[in-house]
Scaffold this motif. Structure first.
Motif, PDB file in Angstrom:
ATOM      1  N   HIS A 137      39.927 -18.344  -4.058  1.00 22.97           N
ATOM      2  CA  HIS A 137      39.981 -19.063  -2.786  1.00 22.97           C
ATOM      3  C   HIS A 137      41.198 -19.974  -2.700  1.00 22.97           C
ATOM      4  N   PRO A 142      42.593 -14.897   2.706  1.00 24.11           N
ATOM      5  CA  PRO A 142      41.191 -14.511   2.876  1.00 24.11           C
ATOM      6  C   PRO A 142      40.913 -13.020   2.812  1.00 24.11           C
ATOM      7  N   GLN A 145      40.530 -11.802  -0.863  1.00 23.96           N
ATOM      8  CA  GLN A 145      39.790 -12.609  -1.832  1.00 23.96           C
ATOM      9  C   GLN A 145      38.654 -11.838  -2.504  1.00 23.96           C
ATOM     10  N   GLU A 149      38.560 -11.271  -6.492  1.00 24.91           N
ATOM     11  CA  GLU A 149      37.484 -11.937  -7.224  1.00 24.91           C
ATOM     12  C   GLU A 149      36.831 -10.987  -8.224  1.00 24.91           C
ATOM     13  N   ILE A 184      33.102 -24.697   0.404  1.00 30.19           N
ATOM     14  CA  ILE A 184      32.605 -23.606   1.241  1.00 30.19           C
ATOM     15  C   ILE A 184      31.280 -24.000   1.895  1.00 30.19           C
ATOM     16  N   VAL A 189      36.264 -24.777   3.912  1.00 32.15           N
ATOM     17  CA  VAL A 189      37.133 -23.683   3.470  1.00 32.15           C
ATOM     18  C   VAL A 189      36.662 -22.386   4.111  1.00 32.15           C
ATOM     19  N   SER A 191      35.898 -18.634   4.284  1.00 30.11           N
ATOM     20  CA  SER A 191      35.479 -17.748   3.195  1.00 30.11           C
ATOM     21  C   SER A 191      34.988 -16.419   3.728  1.00 30.11           C
TER      22      SER A 191
END
Length: 344
Positions: A137, A142, A145, A149, A184, A189, A191
């Motif tokens: 993040h 975005p 991500q 991850e 988040i 943020v 997400s």
């Protein structure tokens, strides 16, 4: 939970991670001399390039050939990366992330000092790892991500497994640093996660369950520490309690400790009230990050008294690591811990 002492004071001290001294040996010696009998686990201080949490990962990410600088504006944490066109998570090949190498090197020092009697026989070596969600993040746009991850988590867990080739299970404790998740949850943020609370708990449980039997694991729940400021001040402990309860309920293994922050100005009952709903596992130690150097022993004792009106059993800690503090302030900060808590 941590059992209270006969004195009525909290039992035990937890160190979140970073301690800005010269190297791991300096950290082990200074901490052991001042609060060693109050510790169950001892981190290496995340000294050198690791002192500012995950920022040292960015140069390593820049070297991954599947990544390139993003063609979008910088995010709230600075410049970001993106996947090169056509790359999927299966294509990403991370080299060393550095966590295994740092842990193995520091454990060598830890083991020597334990043999020499500097570190208590009962104390485990604590390795602090970021959640993959936090790293991606902060440093990826975005749209990429989710893919990054998955790949980063695979590599991080491989490094955790590699630590066990050197560090005995009965000597090791793994802490999962959980901070960006609360940004988040608070809506600060952007997400890709659709159901933040559920999906964050699922991720934390997956990380905990990967830690093998015999190795302890716990969580540092955090609202950030930039210039000693949270990214948002928590209204109360309700979000912290929700995540802690979810992890302790769903984890397939023991959760050995849970750490929660307490802002300096919160000695009011309303901040701690949600702790009445805390449902930790029987063996889970609770540590409250209510030690603050700026108001010292007196202010810390006020927060302890407020917390004890709701949850009588806990140990003490600071809100976050010491890494952003001047090195010369560390002895006094450790002494505050020793003044307010009894041995573990």
């Amino acid at each position: 939970m941590v059992n209270p002492t006969a004195s009525g004071r909290p039992r035990g001290v937890h160190l979140v991670g970073s301690v800005p001294l010269a190297d791991s040996e300096a950290v082990f010696r200074e901490v052991s001399a001042r609060v060693g009998d109050r510790l169950r686990r001892l981190p290496d201080g995340e000294t050198g390039i690791r002192t500012n949490w995950i920022q040292w990962q960015f140069p390593l990410l820049l070297e991954v050939p599947e990544f390139e600088m993003a063609d979008e504006p910088a995010g709230p944490f600075g410049a970001r990366l993106q996947l090169r066109r056509g790359v999927t998570d299966e294509d990403i090949a991370f080299s060393e992330l550095g966590y295994q190498a740092a842990a193995v090197e520091s454990y060598g020092v830890f083991s020597r000092l334990k043999r020499d009697g500097v570190i208590g026989e009962h104390v485990r070596f604590q390795v602090c790892l970021p959640t993959p969600l936090a790293v991606i993040h902060v440093r990826f746009i975005p749209r990429d991500q989710e893919a990054v991850e998955l790949a980063y988590e695979r590599r991080l867990l491989e490094e955790l497994d590699g630590m066990l080739d050197v560090i005995p299970r009965e000597e090791l404790a793994i802490q999962w640093d959980t901070a960006v998740e609360f940004a988040i949850l608070e809506g600060l943020v952007r997400s890709f996660i659709g159901d933040p609370e559920t999906e964050i708990v699922e991720r934390l449980v997956r990380l905990a369950d990967h830690v093998p039997p015999g190795v302890e694991t716990g969580f540092h729940l955090c609202y950030g520490d930039v210039e000693h400021q949270h990214f948002i001040e928590p209204v109360d402990t309700s979000r912290l309690v929700a995540i802690a309860n979810g992890v302790c309920t769903d984890a397939g293994r023991s959760v050995d400790w849970m750490h929660m922050p307490v802002p300096r100005d919160r000695s009011d009952d309303s901040y701690y009230a949600p702790l009445t709903d805390l449902r930790l596992q029987d063996q889970t130690e609770l540590y409250l990050g209510l030690v603050h150097l700026t108001d010292g022993v007196d202010g810390t004792n006020e927060r302890i008294a407020a917390a004890q009106r709701v949850v009588p059993e806990f140990g003490v800690a600071t809100e976050c690591g010491f890494g952003r503090r001047p090195a010369e302030s560390i002895p006094a900060l450790l002494d505050v811990h020793a003044s307010v808590a009894d041995p573990a």
